[in-house]
Every structure is written in C-alpha cells, then in structure tokens.
Design an enzyme around this catalytic site. Structure first.
Site, PDB file in Angstrom:
ATOM      1  N   THR A 184       0.860  -1.195   0.000  1.00 27.92           N
ATOM      2  CA  THR A 184       0.000   0.000   0.000  1.00 27.92           C
ATOM      3  C   THR A 184       0.890   1.237   0.000  1.00 27.92           C
ATOM      4  O   THR A 184       1.627   1.475   0.962  1.00 27.92           O
ATOM      5  CB  THR A 184      -0.911  -0.033   1.240  1.00 27.92           C
ATOM      6  OG1 THR A 184      -1.720  -1.206   1.149  1.00 27.92           O
ATOM      7  CG2 THR A 184      -1.800   1.202   1.318  1.00 27.92           C
ATOM      8  N   GLU A 216      -4.027  -4.587  -2.905  1.00 28.13           N
ATOM      9  CA  GLU A 216      -4.759  -5.730  -2.341  1.00 28.13           C
ATOM     10  C   GLU A 216      -5.825  -5.201  -1.390  1.00 28.13           C
ATOM     11  O   GLU A 216      -5.695  -4.114  -0.837  1.00 28.13           O
ATOM     12  CB  GLU A 216      -3.806  -6.685  -1.623  1.00 28.13           C
ATOM     13  CG  GLU A 216      -2.869  -6.047  -0.597  1.00 28.13           C
ATOM     14  CD  GLU A 216      -3.490  -5.742   0.738  1.00 28.13           C
ATOM     15  OE1 GLU A 216      -4.495  -6.385   1.069  1.00 28.13           O
ATOM     16  OE2 GLU A 216      -2.980  -4.852   1.441  1.00 28.13           O
ATOM     17  N   LEU A 225     -20.938  -2.038   9.711  1.00 32.07           N
ATOM     18  CA  LEU A 225     -21.795  -1.210  10.561  1.00 32.07           C
ATOM     19  C   LEU A 225     -21.945  -1.852  11.933  1.00 32.07           C
ATOM     20  O   LEU A 225     -22.957  -1.670  12.591  1.00 32.07           O
ATOM     21  CB  LEU A 225     -23.165  -1.015   9.899  1.00 32.07           C
ATOM     22  CG  LEU A 225     -23.200  -0.053   8.711  1.00 32.07           C
ATOM     23  CD1 LEU A 225     -24.614   0.025   8.127  1.00 32.07           C
ATOM     24  CD2 LEU A 225     -22.724   1.343   9.092  1.00 32.07           C
ATOM     25  N   CYS A 227      -3.922  -1.941   9.147  1.00 26.96           N
ATOM     26  CA  CYS A 227      -4.244  -1.176   7.932  1.00 26.96           C
ATOM     27  C   CYS A 227      -5.001   0.118   8.187  1.00 26.96           C
ATOM     28  O   CYS A 227      -4.532   1.195   7.796  1.00 26.96           O
ATOM     29  CB  CYS A 227      -5.033  -2.044   6.970  1.00 26.96           C
ATOM     30  SG  CYS A 227      -4.030  -3.358   6.298  1.00 26.96           S
ATOM     31  N   ARG A 276      -1.563  -5.243  16.412  1.00 26.36           N
ATOM     32  CA  ARG A 276      -1.247  -3.849  16.087  1.00 26.36           C
ATOM     33  C   ARG A 276      -2.471  -2.943  16.226  1.00 26.36           C
ATOM     34  O   ARG A 276      -3.523  -3.221  15.675  1.00 26.36           O
ATOM     35  CB  ARG A 276      -0.658  -3.762  14.672  1.00 26.36           C
ATOM     36  CG  ARG A 276       0.795  -4.218  14.647  1.00 26.36           C
ATOM     37  CD  ARG A 276       1.334  -4.272  13.256  1.00 26.36           C
ATOM     38  NE  ARG A 276       0.812  -5.407  12.502  1.00 26.36           N
ATOM     39  CZ  ARG A 276       1.125  -5.675  11.253  1.00 26.36           C
ATOM     40  NH1 ARG A 276       1.931  -4.868  10.596  1.00 26.36           N
ATOM     41  NH2 ARG A 276       0.633  -6.733  10.643  1.00 26.36           N
TER      42      ARG A 276
HETATM   43  C1  UDX Z   1      -8.747  -4.038   6.314  1.00 26.90           C
HETATM   44  C2  UDX Z   1      -9.598  -3.981   5.028  1.00 26.90           C
HETATM   45  O1  UDX Z   1     -10.883  -4.511   5.298  1.00 26.90           O
HETATM   46  C3  UDX Z   1      -8.901  -4.702   3.907  1.00 26.90           C
HETATM   47  O2  UDX Z   1      -9.663  -4.614   2.725  1.00 26.90           O
HETATM   48  C4  UDX Z   1      -7.555  -4.052   3.718  1.00 26.90           C
HETATM   49  O3  UDX Z   1      -6.876  -4.472   2.616  1.00 26.90           O
HETATM   50  C5  UDX Z   1      -6.746  -4.197   4.989  1.00 26.90           C
HETATM   51  O4  UDX Z   1      -7.450  -3.548   6.043  1.00 26.90           O
HETATM   52  P1  UDX Z   1      -8.300  -5.767   8.268  1.00 26.90           P
HETATM   53  O5  UDX Z   1      -7.516  -4.681   8.899  1.00 26.90           O
HETATM   54  O6  UDX Z   1      -7.722  -7.134   8.188  1.00 26.90           O
HETATM   55  O7  UDX Z   1      -8.700  -5.371   6.761  1.00 26.90           O
HETATM   56  O8  UDX Z   1      -9.653  -5.927   9.094  1.00 26.90           O
HETATM   57  P2  UDX Z   1     -11.184  -5.487   8.945  1.00 26.90           P
HETATM   58  O9  UDX Z   1     -12.015  -6.702   8.928  1.00 26.90           O
HETATM   59  O10 UDX Z   1     -11.375  -4.538   7.855  1.00 26.90           O
HETATM   60  O11 UDX Z   1     -11.404  -4.771  10.353  1.00 26.90           O
HETATM   61  C6  UDX Z   1     -10.655  -3.621  10.730  1.00 26.90           C
HETATM   62  C7  UDX Z   1     -11.087  -3.135  12.086  1.00 26.90           C
HETATM   63  O12 UDX Z   1     -12.402  -2.610  12.063  1.00 26.90           O
HETATM   64  C8  UDX Z   1     -11.096  -4.196  13.184  1.00 26.90           C
HETATM   65  O13 UDX Z   1     -10.592  -3.654  14.378  1.00 26.90           O
HETATM   66  C9  UDX Z   1     -12.558  -4.564  13.323  1.00 26.90           C
HETATM   67  O14 UDX Z   1     -12.879  -5.079  14.596  1.00 26.90           O
HETATM   68  C10 UDX Z   1     -13.203  -3.206  13.073  1.00 26.90           C
HETATM   69  N1  UDX Z   1     -14.582  -3.297  12.592  1.00 26.90           N
HETATM   70  C11 UDX Z   1     -14.855  -3.860  11.388  1.00 26.90           C
HETATM   71  C12 UDX Z   1     -15.601  -2.771  13.379  1.00 26.90           C
HETATM   72  O15 UDX Z   1     -15.380  -2.246  14.482  1.00 26.90           O
HETATM   73  N2  UDX Z   1     -16.889  -2.818  12.899  1.00 26.90           N
HETATM   74  C13 UDX Z   1     -17.187  -3.369  11.698  1.00 26.90           C
HETATM   75  O16 UDX Z   1     -18.369  -3.364  11.335  1.00 26.90           O
HETATM   76  C14 UDX Z   1     -16.153  -3.896  10.920  1.00 26.90           C
END
Ligand code: UDX
Length: 477
Positions: free
Chosen positions: A121, A150, A252, A262, A330
C-alpha cells in the site's frame, strides 16, 4: 507464469501462496533469514486460517519457493511484485524505505526487461517514483511499473484473494496490463470484475477504500453513543440503514473502535498525502481522532461499569487481537483499554485464543490466563474485547458464577443482552438500551430462577437517565 514476490509478510505470503494455487510458479523473497528458514522448515510465521496448508500444498507441488535474496531477473520472469511493508513514518505518512530498497535491488538484478507491480500500500505517486528510480539506475532496461493494490482482510485473506469483489490494475503500459490480466484470468473468468485504471488512481483507490470503511465504522460508533443516550438499539439502526443498498450492511458493527495494521496506518497516510498536496481531508482527520479517543474511552466505560473505582480489583479481558481469527495486536483497541485500566490501578488478567505470544510483546504487568474461564475466575469484571468464536461460546452462567462480581462489559455486542442478564450478569454492551437490561435485572430481583450464584447477584443499579450506576461496591467488592 513465473512470478517473484518480494516480502514474506502478510500480503506477500498470502499473495504468493494464492498465485501459486492459481497454477503459477512463484518465488517469495524476504531478507529476514529466520523467516525464510521457518518457511522452508514448513512453519508459517503468521496466523491466517488456511495459509499454512496452502503454502505446504504448493511447496509440495513445486510451485512455491522461499529465498533470502532477489534472484536474477531473466526474461523468463513475467513479473516482480513488491509486497513489503509500508509502516507509518514519523510524519504520519508511509515509510517507503523498504519499497525503494526493493526497487534498487530490482534495478541491480534485472536482465533486459522487467514488469514491476506494487502490491504494497503506497501513496499516490509512488509508482512514478519507483519508475524514476529504476530508470535512473538502469536506463538500458525495458521497464514497466504497475500498481495492483490488495484488499485482504486478516482472518479471511485467502477467500478475499481468491474471491475478491474486484481486481484493480493501475497502469497505462500495455505489457504490464497484459501480464496482470493474464495473472488474474482464473478469477476474471469466474466473474470477478477487473478494473483498469491509471497507476495513481489505483494507488488512491486502496487508501480511499480503507478510509471509507474506517469512516463507516466511526460513524456507526458515534450513532451507537447516540443510541445509548436516546435509549435505542444501534443494531436496529444499523440494519435499518444497512438495508438501503446505497449504504450496505457491512462494516456497521458498533464496537470499541477500529484497529489493525491497515485502517489506522492507511487513514493517517492518506491524510498526510493530502497535506503534502496542500489540502486537507477533514473527514478522515476527524475520524482518526474520534477513533483514537474511543479506544481509550472503552477503559473508562469499564471503570464506570465497575462503579468508578477499580483500584486493586481484577479485570478479566477476553480477547486481545484487533479482531478475531488473527494473531495481530497492532493498534488493537484492547491495548488502550488495558492501559487505562492499569493506570486506574486495576490488575488485568487476559486471554486470547491466538494472540497471546504477540500480546506479550505489547503488554506489561498483566497476567496471562490459560483459557476464558481461567481468565474470569475471581475477577471483579469481565470484558469481551474481541469477538472470537471460542469466546462467544463461553457458558455465561459459568462465567457469572466464577466472577467475584458478575459485571460483564461486551464491547463487541457478541452476546444477546437478555442471555447475559439471564445468566445473572450485570451486563452492558455498545449502543443498546440499558433500559432492557434494567428490566431483565428487575425480573431477576423479582425471583426468577437464577442460573448463577444468587448471593452474588448485585443489588439493583439505579438508572440515571439511560446510564447505569452500580451502587453495589460495599456488598460486592
Ligand atoms: C482491512 C480492510 O478490510 C482490507 O480490505 C484491507 O486491505 C486491509 O485492512 P483488516 O484490517 O484485516 O482489513 O480488518 P477489517 O475486517 O477490515 O477490520 C478492521 C477493524 O475494524 C477491526 O478492528 C474490526 O474489529 C473493526 N470493525 C470492522 C468494526 O469495528 N466494525 C465493523 O463493522 C467492521
């Protein structure tokens, strides 16, 4: 196709293994000798469901190899993919030193022609910088540079890779575009949309996607706070707005704030890019602040649920990773939560199904429990910080019976409030009406059969507006 993937971190390993799975000949490179030795010894250095098996199968089939140094890039190599980390720099932007180090290595190892694809990224304009760097070192080289971001979520990365919503290819170079279209043909043949853009648009698309999702989460978290104040249930509101196809139901889920490798890094890098371009992304800047504050506010929420004074008391934190099905700590909201509790004088006991080893590097002064039940035994409060399936299956009555004070804070809304109350727990969640909990607790007081220790069920809490107070310090601590 013959592909070199540079970087055996999360993105590189998942991409390398999946490209091999699609039938390509893949060599993954990482300058960390221990990592390469582990991979060659059959160990997977990260926890990602299905990855270890995918790596093993493809190594066995001779399609996947791991090496320490970038091999010679002869004309038989179809493309070199940069998948190294871009951690946050002190400026808030992305630290691109590893990306440029790989670009230099490519310049040194390329024979006559090379297609370079950036999967890391990287901020808008990085592809241009890579192109300039390699071209300056090797003016003789027939060079193509593309961006191919990605969108992998930890915990479901293999499915996200093999069944993505879309593939984005950013290049105006015909050779690079053809190579990438060929590489992704098994997916596009199966109906996955392929979007061809300029390099810079592809770079921005990655950041904009993550920033939008981070905004969506931050928005529903604020609405959750409003719901608590107004005695509504945020889960009803989330469904009510999510069924509008323009909004969509995903992302949501109200909770303790987003974390991970990320969203925090990418929102901050996007805001930094805007500043460098002489403008400001005010919505993104604000979401970063709101989310950061929220993670710490969760600590105060727990302190409130415990009656305001946690000095010398034990809090059991169930789940540590930033989300389930990963060992990644992280920017996990659990870290901010625990630091607030410790500063307030609480003793913190923790358990996580997969994150304990990584958590040990981030946490000092906590006790590590063997499992969920061991974690809550004798504690004055249990907090669900990460919604692991293993933790969602805990027997609530057993938890209530083994806590010294049956206070339960569900920061992920993983449990049904009625089930928590029925188990004899003084429970609270995120963004749902305390009124229903008060009602269930009143039912308990009126003599409903209790599954938990009756003597431990606290006296009724007073409702102050829509907030609960827990006036049971004297009896229960
Ligand atoms: C994210 C993106 O979704 C992915 O497309 C990108 O390439 C990398 O970053 P990731 O960090 O693995 O992926 O996790 P994700 O499932 O997106 O959740 C991120 C954070 O948001 C988590 O702490 C999760 O608990 C939180 N989250 C997610 C919420 O609090 N509420 C939600 O409805 C969804």
């Amino acid at each position: 196709m013959r592909i070199i993937v540079v970087g055996c971190g999360y993105v590189g390993l998942v991409s390398g293994a999946c490209f091999a799975e699609l039938g390509n000949d893949v060599v993954c490179v990482d300058t960390n000798p221990a990592r390469i030795a582990a991979l060659n010894g059959g160990d997977c250095p990260i926890y990602e469901p299905g990855l270890e098996r995918l790596i093993a199968c493809n190594r066995q089939a001779g399609r996947l190899a791991f090496v320490e140094a970038l091999p010679f890039l002869g004309n038989d190599v179809d493309l070199v993919m940069i998948a190294v980390g871009t951690p946050p720099a002190r400026t808030g932007g992305a630290d691109l030193s590893s990306v440029f180090a790989v670009a230099e290595a490519i310049a040194a190892r390329a024979h006559e022609r090379v297609v370079v694809v950036t999967k890391s990224t990287v901020p808008a304009g990085t592809g241009d910088a890579i192109e300039r760097l390699i071209a300056a070192a090797r003016p003789d080289l027939d060079l193509s540079v593309a961006s191919n971001p990605e969108f992998l979520r930890e915990g479901s990365a293999l499915a996200d890779f093999l069944r993505p919503d879309r593939v984005v290819i950013g290049t105006q170079d015909a050779r690079a575009r053809n190579a990438l279209m060929r590489l992704y043909r098994p997916l596009t043949d199966a109906g996955v949309p392929l979007l061809s853009t300029t390099r810079t648009a592809a770079e921005i698309t990655k950041y904009a996607a993550n920033a939008f999702l981070a905004l969506k989460i931050t928005f529903i978290n604020e609405i959750a706070d409003l719901c608590e104040a107004a005695a509504a249930d945020v889960r009803d509101v989330a469904r009510g707005i999510g069924l509008d196809r323009r909004i969509g139901e995903d992302f949501l889920r109200a909770g303790p704030g987003y974390g991970g490798s990320c969203f925090p890094k990418d929102t901050s890098a996007l805001a930094a890019t805007a500043r460098e371009l002489g403008m400001s992304l005010r919505l993104v800047e604000e979401a970063i602040l709101v989310n950061e504050e929220r993670k710490y506010a969760m600590g105060h929420r727990v302190i409130d649920a415990m009656g305001g004074d946690v000095g010398g008391k034990t809090v059991a934190v169930l789940g540590l990773t930033f989300k389930p099905d990963t060992d990644d700590m992280r920017d996990s909201p659990a870290l901010a939560l625990i630091s607030v509790l410790q500063q307030a004088g609480a003793f913190v006991r923790v358990y996580d199904p997969q994150g304990m080893d990584n958590a040990a590097e981030f946490l000092a002064g906590v006790a590590f429990a063997r499992d969920g039940y061991d974690c809550v035994a004798g504690a004055h409060c249990a907090v669900l910080a990460t919604e692991w399936a293993e933790l969602r299956q805990l027997d609530l009555s057993r938890i209530a019976a083994s806590l010294a004070v049956p206070v339960f804070v569900d920061l992920r809304n993983a449990f049904d409030p009625a089930a928590l109350a029925d188990a004899g727990l003084m429970a609270s969640g995120i963004g749902y009406p305390m009124a229903s909990l008060i009602a269930s607790r009143k039912r308990l007081e009126l003599g409903r059969p209790r599954k938990a220790r009756p003597a431990q069920v606290p006296a009724p809490a007073e409702a102050d507006g829509n907030r609960l107070r827990h006036p049971h310090h004297a009896t229960l601590q």
